[in-house]
Motif scaffolding. Structure first.
Motif, PDB file in Angstrom:
ATOM      1  N   MET A  40       0.611  -1.329   0.068  1.00 18.86           N
ATOM      2  CA  MET A  40       0.227   0.068  -0.014  1.00 18.86           C
ATOM      3  C   MET A  40       0.830   1.168  -0.186  1.00 18.86           C
ATOM      4  SD  MET A  40      -3.094  -1.080   2.533  1.00 18.86           S
ATOM      5  CE  MET A  40      -3.687   0.808   2.485  1.00 18.86           C
ATOM      6  N   ALA A  41       1.878   1.184   0.758  1.00 18.01           N
ATOM      7  CA  ALA A  41       2.836   2.316   0.713  1.00 18.01           C
ATOM      8  C   ALA A  41       3.446   2.612  -0.245  1.00 18.01           C
ATOM      9  CB  ALA A  41       3.809   2.079   1.982  1.00 18.01           C
ATOM     10  N   GLY A  42       3.982   1.553  -0.943  1.00 15.35           N
ATOM     11  CA  GLY A  42       4.376   1.756  -2.545  1.00 15.35           C
ATOM     12  C   GLY A  42       3.562   2.202  -3.509  1.00 15.35           C
ATOM     13  N   ARG A  43       2.450   1.749  -3.553  1.00 17.97           N
ATOM     14  CA  ARG A  43       1.488   2.053  -4.418  1.00 17.97           C
ATOM     15  C   ARG A  43       1.003   3.569  -4.174  1.00 17.97           C
ATOM     16  NH1 ARG A  43      -0.986  -2.051  -7.421  1.00 17.97           N
ATOM     17  NH2 ARG A  43      -0.301  -4.155  -6.573  1.00 17.97           N
ATOM     18  N   ALA A  48       1.173   9.177  -5.508  1.00 18.91           N
ATOM     19  CA  ALA A  48       1.853  10.542  -4.986  1.00 18.91           C
ATOM     20  C   ALA A  48       2.664  10.887  -6.342  1.00 18.91           C
ATOM     21  CB  ALA A  48       2.497  10.603  -3.837  1.00 18.91           C
ATOM     22  N   GLU A  49       3.895  10.056  -6.671  1.00 16.87           N
ATOM     23  CA  GLU A  49       4.566  10.509  -7.864  1.00 16.87           C
ATOM     24  C   GLU A  49       3.766  10.945  -9.124  1.00 16.87           C
ATOM     25  OE1 GLU A  49       8.537   8.839 -10.054  1.00 16.87           O
ATOM     26  OE2 GLU A  49       7.635   7.653  -8.473  1.00 16.87           O
ATOM     27  N   GLN A  50       2.765  10.168  -9.313  1.00 16.04           N
ATOM     28  CA  GLN A  50       1.956  10.308 -10.653  1.00 16.04           C
ATOM     29  C   GLN A  50       1.313  11.751 -10.538  1.00 16.04           C
ATOM     30  OE1 GLN A  50      -0.460   6.853 -11.297  1.00 16.04           O
ATOM     31  NE2 GLN A  50       1.138   5.638 -11.741  1.00 16.04           N
ATOM     32  N   VAL A  51       0.667  11.719  -9.272  1.00 13.63           N
ATOM     33  CA  VAL A  51      -0.072  13.308  -8.803  1.00 13.63           C
ATOM     34  C   VAL A  51       1.150  14.467  -9.172  1.00 13.63           C
ATOM     35  CG1 VAL A  51      -1.163  14.651  -7.283  1.00 13.63           C
ATOM     36  CG2 VAL A  51      -1.879  12.317  -7.684  1.00 13.63           C
ATOM     37  N   HIS A  52       2.075  14.047  -8.363  1.00 14.13           N
ATOM     38  CA  HIS A  52       3.241  15.053  -8.805  1.00 14.13           C
ATOM     39  C   HIS A  52       3.669  15.369 -10.184  1.00 14.13           C
ATOM     40  CE1 HIS A  52       6.859  17.348  -7.429  1.00 14.13           C
ATOM     41  NE2 HIS A  52       7.676  16.788  -8.236  1.00 14.13           N
ATOM     42  N   ARG A  53       3.890  14.485 -10.985  1.00 22.29           N
ATOM     43  CA  ARG A  53       4.027  14.512 -12.464  1.00 22.29           C
ATOM     44  C   ARG A  53       2.817  15.301 -13.093  1.00 22.29           C
ATOM     45  NH1 ARG A  53       6.415   9.347 -12.107  1.00 22.29           N
ATOM     46  NH2 ARG A  53       4.459   8.437 -13.201  1.00 22.29           N
ATOM     47  N   GLN A  54       1.486  14.973 -12.534  1.00 25.72           N
ATOM     48  CA  GLN A  54       0.383  15.587 -13.171  1.00 25.72           C
ATOM     49  C   GLN A  54       0.344  17.004 -12.678  1.00 25.72           C
ATOM     50  OE1 GLN A  54      -2.781  13.038 -12.222  1.00 25.72           O
ATOM     51  NE2 GLN A  54      -2.376  11.600 -13.681  1.00 25.72           N
ATOM     52  N   ALA A  55       0.892  17.201 -11.418  1.00 24.66           N
ATOM     53  CA  ALA A  55       0.671  18.705 -11.127  1.00 24.66           C
ATOM     54  C   ALA A  55       1.741  19.441 -11.911  1.00 24.66           C
ATOM     55  CB  ALA A  55       1.028  18.762  -9.510  1.00 24.66           C
ATOM     56  N   MET A 274      -4.408  16.745  -2.878  1.00 26.03           N
ATOM     57  CA  MET A 274      -4.568  15.124  -3.067  1.00 26.03           C
ATOM     58  C   MET A 274      -3.190  14.799  -2.971  1.00 26.03           C
ATOM     59  SD  MET A 274      -6.873  14.423  -6.613  1.00 26.03           S
ATOM     60  CE  MET A 274      -6.179  12.756  -6.711  1.00 26.03           C
ATOM     61  N   ARG A 275      -2.082  15.377  -3.484  1.00 25.26           N
ATOM     62  CA  ARG A 275      -0.625  14.896  -3.178  1.00 25.26           C
ATOM     63  C   ARG A 275      -0.381  15.003  -1.559  1.00 25.26           C
ATOM     64  NH1 ARG A 275       3.750  18.113  -6.428  1.00 25.26           N
ATOM     65  NH2 ARG A 275       2.796  19.758  -5.602  1.00 25.26           N
ATOM     66  N   THR A 276      -0.982  16.120  -0.991  1.00 21.67           N
ATOM     67  CA  THR A 276      -0.535  15.891   0.519  1.00 21.67           C
ATOM     68  C   THR A 276      -1.217  14.830   1.182  1.00 21.67           C
ATOM     69  OG1 THR A 276      -0.361  18.501   0.287  1.00 21.67           O
ATOM     70  CG2 THR A 276      -0.835  17.532   2.567  1.00 21.67           C
ATOM     71  N   GLY A 277      -2.582  14.692   0.902  1.00 20.56           N
ATOM     72  CA  GLY A 277      -3.459  13.599   1.369  1.00 20.56           C
ATOM     73  C   GLY A 277      -2.685  12.446   0.943  1.00 20.56           C
ATOM     74  N   ILE A 278      -2.365  12.079  -0.085  1.00 13.40           N
ATOM     75  CA  ILE A 278      -1.773  10.893  -0.559  1.00 13.40           C
ATOM     76  C   ILE A 278      -0.401  10.452   0.438  1.00 13.40           C
ATOM     77  CG2 ILE A 278      -0.701   9.369  -2.348  1.00 13.40           C
ATOM     78  CD1 ILE A 278      -2.411  10.628  -4.115  1.00 13.40           C
ATOM     79  N   ALA A 279       0.401  11.627   0.331  1.00 16.03           N
ATOM     80  CA  ALA A 279       1.481  11.404   1.349  1.00 16.03           C
ATOM     81  C   ALA A 279       1.298  11.260   2.628  1.00 16.03           C
ATOM     82  CB  ALA A 279       2.308  12.802   1.282  1.00 16.03           C
TER      83      ALA A 279
END
Length: 477
Positions: A40-43, A48-55, A274-279
């Motif tokens: 779960m942490a890895g996913r 989060a990385e995908q959201v970061h790239r999208q951001a 979302m990134r903050t929440g996922i982090a």
């Protein structure tokens, strides 16, 4: 697992014989929880990385849309100026068109007038010729009258006193004849001058008439030019309408760009949240993972046999064997402490992932290879066994991960040519920083585009009391 019913108001009594089974089951469940938490942490980190790239992509897109909006505003300004210029040009062209048509009418009227004058000049010349002939007749009559007056004077002189009155009349006639002759001479001179002027005028009028005729013949070309001007006026009017339409579309595009920038900004803000929440979720999951790993370690330290126990024991024994071999190498002079602690890593050119060499690499290759290869074959679930120094340098890998490097194939190298690289991931760094006799971790390993879920047991490698690095034994959960 079934549970015995406990009477009300009583606590269960500890069963020493079954306590180990409970702890073993608890450790097993903690291991399962750790695996799930690691996954779960890895996913979550991947998301989060995908959201970061999208951001980042949204930020870049917002900048691009803002650039488009700025360019559109420039187009709008230039279109407005072009619209004004075209409107002015159309007005001037229309005025010029009217002036040219008036001038054309004047030219044609002048051509007609010149033609009419030229047609009348020959008649005027004929009239002058007729006047000349009449003047010649008057001159002849004057000569004859003068001769007659002379004869009359002679006869009057012969008649004496009787012809005196006749002589007076003859003298007057002679005077009138002389005056007539003088008048005729003056008339003839005037007619001659006038005739020359008329002839010059006829010559010039002939030339002017020719030019006027040419102008009239060329009126078709002038008319064609006027028609071209009419067409140009029509084209300019159509262009003005087109530019006005472009300006209107530009204004619509400007409004759309502004709205799009606002939407992207809101979407970017949502992505940040979302990134903050996922982090936060990933951090919470890692906390759960850490608790499960601590529980596994505590269980192992308590001497309870679990599925991880063989790997923990093998890692500790392997680290001790590497320590013994390093110290034996020092004692035999096959390596020095300076070489073992050499951190001047030399990059191997043209390698990806980047490979490095150190002064102790030949010693590592002889001292580590068989130990690591033997531990990598501990169980069918064992994936690899490596030793890394305190900076994460991995001098020797197992044979299955030590194939010759392939130029321009980083994807393949990332999975099959991993010796002499630096391990800088979170799991490797956590093992290097740990002060425990062993550390159990669960993590997702990425090899190029391939991802594996593994357990990692690390144990410290000590050389002459100094921590050289760790031995890592990885296996599937």
């Amino acid at each position: 697992m079934t549970q015995n019913k406990i009477p009300a108001g009583q606590l269960p009594v500890a069963d020493p014989a079954g306590l180990g089974r409970y702890v073993e089951a608890l450790a097993k469940r903690a291991g399962t929880l750790g695996v799930e938490a690691a996954d779960m942490a890895g996913r979550a980190e991947d998301i989060a990385e995908q959201v970061h790239r999208q951001a980042d992509a949204l930020t870049e897109m917002r900048g691009q849309v803002q650039d488009i909006a700025a360019s559109n505003r420039q187009i709008l300004d230039e279109t407005g100026q072009a619209e004004s210029d075209i409107r002015t040009s159309h007005q001037r062209m229309t005025q010029a068109q009217a002036a040219i048509k008036v001038a054309l009418d004047d030219v044609l009227s002048l051509t007609d007038g010149i033609t009419r004058i030229e047609q009348r000049l020959p008649g005027l010349e004929q009239s002058l010729d007729q006047v000349g002939r009449v003047s010649a007749d008057i001159e002849r009559i004057a000569r004859q009258t003068n001769l007659l007056a002379l004869n009359a004077t002679i006869e009057a002189a012969r008649a004496g006193e009787a012809g005196r009155g006749f002589a007076v009349v003859a003298g007057e006639v002679k005077t009138l004849s002389r005056q007539t002759a003088e008048a005729v001479t003056e008339i003839q001179q005037t007619l001659a001058a006038l005739t020359r002027q008329i002839r010059d005028l006829i010559a010039e009028s002939g030339e002017a008439s020719g030019k006027a005729s040419a102008a009239r013949a060329g009126s078709g070309q002038i008319g064609e030019a006027v028609r071209d001007i009419d067409h140009a006026c029509t084209t300019i009017a159509a262009t003005q309408r087109t530019v006005s339409a472009i300006a209107a579309h530009s204004r619509d595009n400007q409004a759309s760009c502004d709205a799009l920038v606002g939407g992207i900004t809101r979407l970017s803000d949502t992505g940040d949240r979302m990134r903050t929440g996922i982090a936060d979720v990933a951090q919470g999951t890692r906390n759960v993972l850490t608790l499960s790993e601590d529980l596994i370690e505590l269980t192992a330290e308590a001497g309870v046999e679990t599925v991880d126990t063989p790997y923990i024991q093998a890692a500790i024994a392997g680290a001790a064997e590497v320590s013994r071999r390093f110290e034996a190498g020092l004692d035999a002079g096959r390596v020095t402490l300076d070489a073992l602690w050499d951190e001047a890593y030399q990059p191997v050119p043209g390698t990806a992932p980047q490979k490095f060499t150190t002064r102790a690499l030949p010693f590592y290759q002889t001292a580590l290879a068989d130990v690591l290869e033997g531990l990598a074959a501990l169980t069918p679930q064992t994936i690899l066994c490596v030793a890394t120094d305190r900076q994460g340098y991995l001098p020797v890998h197992n044979k299955r991960f030590s194939h010759p490097h392939r130029p321009d194939d980083a994807e393949w190298n990332g999975q099959h040519s991993r010796d002499r690289i630096m391990m800088t991931d979170r799991t490797a760094q956590a093992g290097l920083k740990s002060t425990k006799p062993f550390l159990v971790q669960t993590y997702r390993r990425r090899l190029g585009s391939k991802v594996e879920l593994l357990k990692d047991v690390s144990a410290p490698i000590l050389v002459k009391g100094r921590r050289w690095g760790v031995l890592r034994l990885c296996y599937t959960p």
